[in-house]
Design a protein around this motif. Structure first.
Motif, mmCIF file in Angstrom:
data_model
loop_
_atom_site.group_PDB
_atom_site.id
_atom_site.type_symbol
_atom_site.label_atom_id
_atom_site.label_comp_id
_atom_site.label_asym_id
_atom_site.label_seq_id
_atom_site.Cartn_x
_atom_site.Cartn_y
_atom_site.Cartn_z
ATOM 1 N N ASN A 22 31.205 53.984 56.216
ATOM 2 C CA ASN A 22 31.682 53.969 57.599
ATOM 3 C C ASN A 22 32.446 55.242 57.950
ATOM 4 O O ASN A 22 32.203 55.852 58.988
ATOM 5 N N ASP A 23 33.371 55.675 57.092
ATOM 6 C CA ASP A 23 34.156 56.875 57.370
ATOM 7 C C ASP A 23 33.280 58.127 57.380
ATOM 8 O O ASP A 23 33.476 59.013 58.205
ATOM 9 N N LEU A 24 32.329 58.184 56.461
ATOM 10 C CA LEU A 24 31.434 59.347 56.412
ATOM 11 C C LEU A 24 30.570 59.435 57.665
ATOM 12 O O LEU A 24 30.398 60.513 58.239
ATOM 13 N N VAL A 25 30.040 58.312 58.088
ATOM 14 C CA VAL A 25 29.195 58.278 59.277
ATOM 15 C C VAL A 25 30.018 58.632 60.511
ATOM 16 O O VAL A 25 29.583 59.420 61.357
ATOM 17 N N ALA A 26 31.222 58.090 60.621
ATOM 18 C CA ALA A 26 32.083 58.379 61.771
ATOM 19 C C ALA A 26 32.420 59.870 61.827
ATOM 20 O O ALA A 26 32.377 60.477 62.901
ATOM 21 N N GLU A 28 30.658 62.363 60.610
ATOM 22 C CA GLU A 28 29.437 63.089 60.970
ATOM 23 C C GLU A 28 29.147 62.961 62.465
ATOM 24 O O GLU A 28 28.779 63.935 63.116
ATOM 25 N N LEU A 29 29.313 61.774 63.010
ATOM 26 C CA LEU A 29 29.093 61.579 64.442
ATOM 27 C C LEU A 29 30.082 62.391 65.274
ATOM 28 O O LEU A 29 29.701 63.023 66.260
ATOM 29 N N ARG A 30 31.356 62.396 64.874
ATOM 30 C CA ARG A 30 32.347 63.198 65.602
ATOM 31 C C ARG A 30 31.977 64.674 65.567
ATOM 32 O O ARG A 30 32.062 65.374 66.589
ATOM 33 N N ALA A 31 31.548 65.173 64.421
ATOM 34 C CA ALA A 31 31.157 66.579 64.296
ATOM 35 C C ALA A 31 29.958 66.893 65.199
ATOM 36 O O ALA A 31 29.928 67.937 65.859
ATOM 37 N N ARG A 32 28.993 65.999 65.231
ATOM 38 C CA ARG A 32 27.812 66.221 66.078
ATOM 39 C C ARG A 32 28.171 66.199 67.560
ATOM 40 O O ARG A 32 27.663 66.999 68.338
ATOM 41 N N PHE A 33 29.045 65.272 67.952
ATOM 42 C CA PHE A 33 29.476 65.228 69.349
ATOM 43 C C PHE A 33 30.261 66.486 69.719
ATOM 44 O O PHE A 33 30.076 67.040 70.802
ATOM 45 N N ARG A 34 31.158 66.937 68.834
ATOM 46 C CA ARG A 34 31.902 68.164 69.119
ATOM 47 C C ARG A 34 30.951 69.336 69.339
ATOM 48 O O ARG A 34 31.122 70.121 70.280
ATOM 49 N N ALA A 35 29.948 69.466 68.477
ATOM 50 C CA ALA A 35 28.972 70.556 68.610
ATOM 51 C C ALA A 35 28.191 70.423 69.919
ATOM 52 O O ALA A 35 27.965 71.417 70.614
ATOM 53 N N PHE A 36 27.790 69.209 70.251
ATOM 54 C CA PHE A 36 27.059 68.973 71.490
ATOM 55 C C PHE A 36 27.903 69.355 72.700
ATOM 56 O O PHE A 36 27.448 70.076 73.586
ATOM 57 N N PHE A 37 29.155 68.884 72.725
ATOM 58 C CA PHE A 37 30.036 69.199 73.853
ATOM 59 C C PHE A 37 30.297 70.697 73.943
ATOM 60 O O PHE A 37 30.327 71.272 75.025
ATOM 61 N N ARG A 53 39.984 63.445 72.366
ATOM 62 C CA ARG A 53 39.565 62.959 71.041
ATOM 63 C C ARG A 53 38.218 62.274 71.169
ATOM 64 O O ARG A 53 37.795 61.917 72.265
ATOM 65 N N ILE A 54 37.577 62.076 70.043
ATOM 66 C CA ILE A 54 36.298 61.378 69.981
ATOM 67 C C ILE A 54 36.495 60.186 69.063
ATOM 68 O O ILE A 54 36.832 60.347 67.886
#
Length: 69
Positions: A22-26, A28-37, A53-54
């Motif tokens: 769960n922590d690893l996936v969260a 990774e998702l935060r990193a992808r959203f930051r890059a997208f934004f 924050r995300i």
């Protein structure tokens, strides 16, 4: 989809897997959203500064979102 995975892995094993990852996936998702934004708002850095924050939450979408303060 999760129902098929649950059948294949078993509920207990799936729950254990989710807890471990769960922590690893969260993260990774935060990193992808930051890059997208960052990419999408490159022409408007003032808007990027508005993202405080995300949050990545786990659970049924409607009740999880409504349960957030």
């Amino acid at each position: 989809m999760i129902n098929y995975i649950s059948i294949a892995m078993g509920n207990e094993r799936l729950a254990e897997y989710e807890l471990v990852h769960n922590d690893l996936v969260a993260a990774e998702l935060r990193a992808r959203f930051r890059a997208f934004f960052r990419d999408e708002l490159a022409d408007h850095p003032e808007n990027l500064a508005c993202i405080e924050r995300i949050e990545v939450l786990h659970g049924p979408p409607a009740s999880t979102i409504l349960g957030e303060p």
